[in-house]
Design a protein around this motif. Structure first.
Motif, PDB file in Angstrom:
ATOM      1  N   TYR A  29       0.836  -1.198   0.000  1.00 31.10           N
ATOM      2  CA  TYR A  29       0.000   0.000   0.000  1.00 31.10           C
ATOM      3  C   TYR A  29       0.872   1.250   0.000  1.00 31.10           C
ATOM      4  O   TYR A  29       2.061   1.197   0.334  1.00 31.10           O
ATOM      5  CB  TYR A  29      -0.907   0.034   1.246  1.00 31.10           C
ATOM      6  N   SER A  70      -3.779   3.583   0.090  1.00 34.08           N
ATOM      7  CA  SER A  70      -4.328   3.064  -1.161  1.00 34.08           C
ATOM      8  C   SER A  70      -3.458   1.909  -1.628  1.00 34.08           C
ATOM      9  O   SER A  70      -2.244   1.894  -1.403  1.00 34.08           O
ATOM     10  CB  SER A  70      -4.397   4.149  -2.232  1.00 34.08           C
ATOM     11  N   LYS A  71      -4.093   0.943  -2.259  1.00 33.73           N
ATOM     12  CA  LYS A  71      -3.383  -0.231  -2.757  1.00 33.73           C
ATOM     13  C   LYS A  71      -2.317   0.214  -3.747  1.00 33.73           C
ATOM     14  O   LYS A  71      -2.530   1.093  -4.564  1.00 33.73           O
ATOM     15  CB  LYS A  71      -4.357  -1.195  -3.428  1.00 33.73           C
ATOM     16  N   ASP A  72      -1.146  -0.395  -3.656  1.00 29.55           N
ATOM     17  CA  ASP A  72      -0.054  -0.117  -4.572  1.00 29.55           C
ATOM     18  C   ASP A  72      -0.362  -0.781  -5.911  1.00 29.55           C
ATOM     19  O   ASP A  72      -0.196  -1.977  -6.072  1.00 29.55           O
ATOM     20  CB  ASP A  72       1.252  -0.655  -3.984  1.00 29.55           C
TER      21      ASP A  72
END
Length: 191
Positions: A29, A70-72
């Motif tokens: 993330y 936030s998701k990578d």
């Protein structure tokens, strides 16, 4: 999303960079440390782009750390940055469009929706005073059928300059607000 205490301990701001990559138990993330108004603008921008069918990164507010995570997306094999599409490393939007054209010819993917989404993105950024759209804050998903879809990574400056430009300024003030390209003229004295 409920994060474990171990995951919360991993989310740290190094004091210099306000965005940091962190490996949590639920995956890779990004943590973005910013003011509450910047968080609001980020989430508002996401909602507006969602309304017109343009994907944005999924954000989660972590109140314990006062940040967004936030998701990578870079860890997803279907996600590509504009740099991936252009042999000379795209640095302008013209090069991004040319890169999408080259990708279409070389691999038979369909980038028509992505090109239209880029144009809509520019219009919305203009409408909402987001002058921070650049090559590193958007990318593309390519699905199994070869369809290319635009994904936005950063909307933090959404409405930022509009809000700054509409702050009350006194008419007699001769300062120049360089962030908003707005000059307040000095009042002329009565002759």
């Amino acid at each position: 999303m409920q994060l474990s205490n171990e995951d919360l301990d991993k989310i740290q701001c190094d004091g210099f960079f306000l965005v940091s990559q962190v490996d949590l138990s639920i995956g890779s993330y990004f943590a973005k440390f910013c003011s509450l108004d910047a968080i609001f603008r980020e989430l508002l921008g996401k909602k507006v782009f969602d309304l017109v069918g343009i994907k944005s990164a999924e954000y989660e507010y972590v109140p314990e750390k006062k940040c967004l995570i936030s998701k990578d997306l870079n860890s997803d094999k279907k996600f590509y940055t504009p740099y991936d599409f252009y042999i000379m490393r795209a640095t302008t939007m013209e090069q991004v469009f040319r890169g999408l054209d080259n990708l279409e010819v070389a691999t038979k993917v369909n980038s028509k929706k992505a090109k239209l989404s880029l144009e809509i993105m520019h219009f919305i950024d203009l409408l909402f005073s987001n002058i921070d759209r650049h090559i590193t804050n958007f990318g593309f998903y390519i699905d199994e059928l070869g369809n290319v879809e635009l994904v936005l990574l950063d909307n933090e400056c959404f409405l930022k300059y509009y809000v700054e430009a509409t702050r009350p300024m006194y008419y007699g003030d001769d300062r120049t607000d360089t962030n908003t390209f707005m000059t307040i003229p000095k009042r002329k004295e009565a002759e």
